[in-house]
Write a protein that holds these residues in place. Sequence first.
Motif, mmCIF file in Angstrom:
data_model
loop_
_atom_site.group_PDB
_atom_site.id
_atom_site.type_symbol
_atom_site.label_atom_id
_atom_site.label_comp_id
_atom_site.label_asym_id
_atom_site.label_seq_id
_atom_site.Cartn_x
_atom_site.Cartn_y
_atom_site.Cartn_z
ATOM 1 N N ASP A 147 -103.043 -14.783 116.569
ATOM 2 C CA ASP A 147 -101.450 -14.712 116.730
ATOM 3 C C ASP A 147 -100.909 -14.349 115.310
ATOM 4 O O ASP A 147 -100.281 -13.249 115.418
ATOM 5 N N ILE A 148 -101.480 -14.849 114.317
ATOM 6 C CA ILE A 148 -100.944 -14.345 113.182
ATOM 7 C C ILE A 148 -101.090 -13.007 112.816
ATOM 8 O O ILE A 148 -100.392 -12.319 112.327
ATOM 9 N N CYS A 149 -102.472 -12.529 113.031
ATOM 10 C CA CYS A 149 -102.928 -10.978 112.751
ATOM 11 C C CYS A 149 -101.972 -10.207 113.767
ATOM 12 O O CYS A 149 -101.803 -9.214 113.168
ATOM 13 N N ASP A 150 -101.903 -10.551 114.989
ATOM 14 C CA ASP A 150 -100.965 -9.720 116.058
ATOM 15 C C ASP A 150 -99.729 -9.567 115.544
ATOM 16 O O ASP A 150 -99.054 -8.692 115.399
ATOM 17 N N ARG A 151 -99.011 -10.534 114.847
ATOM 18 C CA ARG A 151 -97.773 -10.386 114.475
ATOM 19 C C ARG A 151 -97.559 -9.651 113.208
ATOM 20 O O ARG A 151 -96.523 -8.845 113.043
ATOM 21 N N PHE A 152 -98.570 -9.641 112.310
ATOM 22 C CA PHE A 152 -98.549 -8.954 111.251
ATOM 23 C C PHE A 152 -98.512 -7.096 111.469
ATOM 24 O O PHE A 152 -98.173 -6.452 110.928
ATOM 25 N N LYS A 153 -99.547 -6.977 112.699
ATOM 26 C CA LYS A 153 -99.408 -5.720 113.132
ATOM 27 C C LYS A 153 -97.920 -5.424 113.977
ATOM 28 O O LYS A 153 -97.582 -4.083 113.658
ATOM 29 N N GLN A 154 -97.584 -6.250 114.545
ATOM 30 C CA GLN A 154 -96.249 -5.835 115.291
ATOM 31 C C GLN A 154 -94.770 -5.819 114.424
ATOM 32 O O GLN A 154 -93.973 -4.826 114.797
ATOM 33 N N ILE A 155 -95.086 -6.233 113.211
ATOM 34 C CA ILE A 155 -93.667 -6.166 112.164
ATOM 35 C C ILE A 155 -93.682 -4.928 111.797
ATOM 36 O O ILE A 155 -92.989 -4.189 111.113
ATOM 37 N N THR A 156 -95.012 -3.854 112.024
ATOM 38 C CA THR A 156 -94.767 -2.743 111.379
ATOM 39 C C THR A 156 -94.342 -1.641 112.492
ATOM 40 O O THR A 156 -94.476 -0.536 112.284
ATOM 41 N N ARG A 157 -93.713 -2.307 113.399
ATOM 42 C CA ARG A 157 -93.302 -1.143 114.552
ATOM 43 C C ARG A 157 -92.019 -1.445 114.652
ATOM 44 O O ARG A 157 -91.457 -2.741 114.495
ATOM 45 N N GLY A 158 -91.399 -0.678 115.454
ATOM 46 C CA GLY A 158 -89.842 -0.861 116.198
ATOM 47 C C GLY A 158 -88.890 -0.480 115.086
ATOM 48 O O GLY A 158 -88.990 0.449 114.218
ATOM 49 N N SER A 159 -87.433 -0.442 115.390
ATOM 50 C CA SER A 159 -86.324 0.069 114.869
ATOM 51 C C SER A 159 -86.256 -0.110 113.563
ATOM 52 O O SER A 159 -85.863 0.707 112.748
ATOM 53 N N PHE A 160 -86.611 -1.395 112.879
ATOM 54 C CA PHE A 160 -86.460 -1.707 111.619
ATOM 55 C C PHE A 160 -87.287 -0.725 110.867
ATOM 56 O O PHE A 160 -86.598 -0.298 109.619
ATOM 57 N N VAL A 161 -88.362 -0.314 111.062
ATOM 58 C CA VAL A 161 -89.219 0.575 110.157
ATOM 59 C C VAL A 161 -88.943 2.051 110.639
ATOM 60 O O VAL A 161 -89.263 2.763 109.787
ATOM 61 N N THR A 162 -88.382 2.273 111.840
ATOM 62 C CA THR A 162 -88.139 3.658 112.312
ATOM 63 C C THR A 162 -86.898 4.249 111.428
ATOM 64 O O THR A 162 -87.182 5.287 110.933
ATOM 65 N N GLU A 163 -85.768 3.414 111.376
ATOM 66 C CA GLU A 163 -84.497 3.587 110.525
ATOM 67 C C GLU A 163 -85.125 3.755 109.088
ATOM 68 O O GLU A 163 -84.574 2.722 108.358
ATOM 69 N N CYS A 164 -85.654 4.822 108.669
ATOM 70 C CA CYS A 164 -86.044 4.814 107.155
ATOM 71 C C CYS A 164 -84.972 4.530 106.285
ATOM 72 O O CYS A 164 -85.255 4.093 105.009
ATOM 73 N N HIS A 165 -83.593 5.301 106.449
ATOM 74 C CA HIS A 165 -83.127 5.294 105.545
ATOM 75 C C HIS A 165 -82.392 3.644 105.220
ATOM 76 O O HIS A 165 -82.311 3.223 104.235
ATOM 77 N N THR A 166 -82.081 3.184 106.325
ATOM 78 C CA THR A 166 -81.585 1.337 106.022
ATOM 79 C C THR A 166 -82.878 0.751 105.672
ATOM 80 O O THR A 166 -82.751 -0.132 104.625
ATOM 81 N N PHE A 167 -84.050 1.108 105.908
ATOM 82 C CA PHE A 167 -85.341 0.379 105.623
ATOM 83 C C PHE A 167 -85.547 0.370 103.980
ATOM 84 O O PHE A 167 -85.642 -0.298 103.150
ATOM 85 N N MET A 168 -85.257 1.642 103.544
ATOM 86 C CA MET A 168 -85.322 1.826 102.071
ATOM 87 C C MET A 168 -84.307 1.165 101.210
ATOM 88 O O MET A 168 -84.778 0.746 100.186
ATOM 89 N N GLN A 169 -83.316 1.149 101.964
ATOM 90 C CA GLN A 169 -82.182 0.167 100.976
ATOM 91 C C GLN A 169 -82.494 -1.245 100.892
ATOM 92 O O GLN A 169 -82.384 -2.012 100.021
ATOM 93 N N LYS A 170 -83.176 -1.786 102.316
ATOM 94 C CA LYS A 170 -83.544 -2.980 102.195
ATOM 95 C C LYS A 170 -84.653 -3.551 101.192
ATOM 96 O O LYS A 170 -84.757 -4.482 100.721
ATOM 97 N N ILE A 171 -85.667 -2.606 101.001
ATOM 98 C CA ILE A 171 -86.564 -2.726 100.075
ATOM 99 C C ILE A 171 -86.119 -3.124 98.508
ATOM 100 O O ILE A 171 -86.999 -3.722 97.765
ATOM 101 N N PHE A 172 -84.872 -2.280 98.247
ATOM 102 C CA PHE A 172 -84.521 -2.651 96.881
ATOM 103 C C PHE A 172 -83.632 -3.802 97.065
ATOM 104 O O PHE A 172 -83.079 -4.400 95.770
#
Length: 355
Positions: free
Chosen positions: A304-329
Amino acid sequence: DLPEERAPSQSSLEVVDPYGFERPADFDYAAYEEFFSTYLVILTKRAIKWSRLLKGGGAVRRSATVKRYVRKGIPLEHRARVWMAVSGAQAQMDQNPGYYHRLLQGERSSCLEEAIRTDLNRTFPDNVRFRKTAEPCLQKTLYNVLLAYGMHNQGVGYCQSPCGRDPGQASGQVGMNFIAGYLILITKNEEESFWLLDALVGRILPDYYSPAMLGLKTDQEVLAELVRLKMPAVAALMEGHGVLWTLVVSRWFICLFVDILPVETVLRIWDCLFNEGSKILFRVALTLIKQHQTFILEATSVPDICDRFKQITRGSFVTECHTFMQKIFSEPGSLSMTTITRLRESRRAALLAQG
């Protein structure tokens, strides 16, 4: 003018993206078009600013302005030039004229050649430009870059890739073909791809790709320590279930998020990686975990842990790259190179003591 970054239509998206990757069957066209229409406005503004900055064709030098511009994204048409400049690859290429071609004309290693050939068809099977039927086919370019690099850095050589495979199989194998493939797609230039690969493997990523992969193992331990400091509940979950960090994040580091996050997001991460160095990888990893902390903490077993770590790399949070890059800082909070260096030294010493 942004010919390769025009607003997508259903018909243009159905086949391939601007980099040659086929859209998956479950691709959410409506959501992507909504994001891209907003992102296109940002891209256009950034392109005008970059064009002003680069006017006259002079050298791009690291500065506070360049750092700020890079964090907001390098337009596709300037990406190769800026990567070459800020990474030091251009300087290396200029100081070693003809070196790349001499490597290709020199004595070959049949073992090295065989290892590279084995992986060619497995490198981006979903990218039309890497297929044997493509004209021109980028497989030959990829072969040359990997062969030259294997001859140039014999301590690393070349071994096959875990990208696109089960993360548990990643240790002891290398994602260099996927990284070189991305460099070729962006630079469209063999020699520049070689020198950028040299910048990454030789300088920016500390000992990730040597046979012992000590740098990679060290950085996974550093991430574990940073999670313990910043998100103790996630660290406790991992420790409670006996999950090794290498099981869930080794591909993040070794593939530099290629084949894990969406292409445009990976390229935005690499913009900063070439300019600011490997600490960017920790910012991305910590942001992914922190943003989805509640979701991860709901896991009840190792699979379940391994699957959730795969799932967090998908979806709108990572697709919306401009907002994502603001978040990493902003999301991970303070993360100085001094802290990372100190953690690297202590974790590396602990790994060496273990033998």
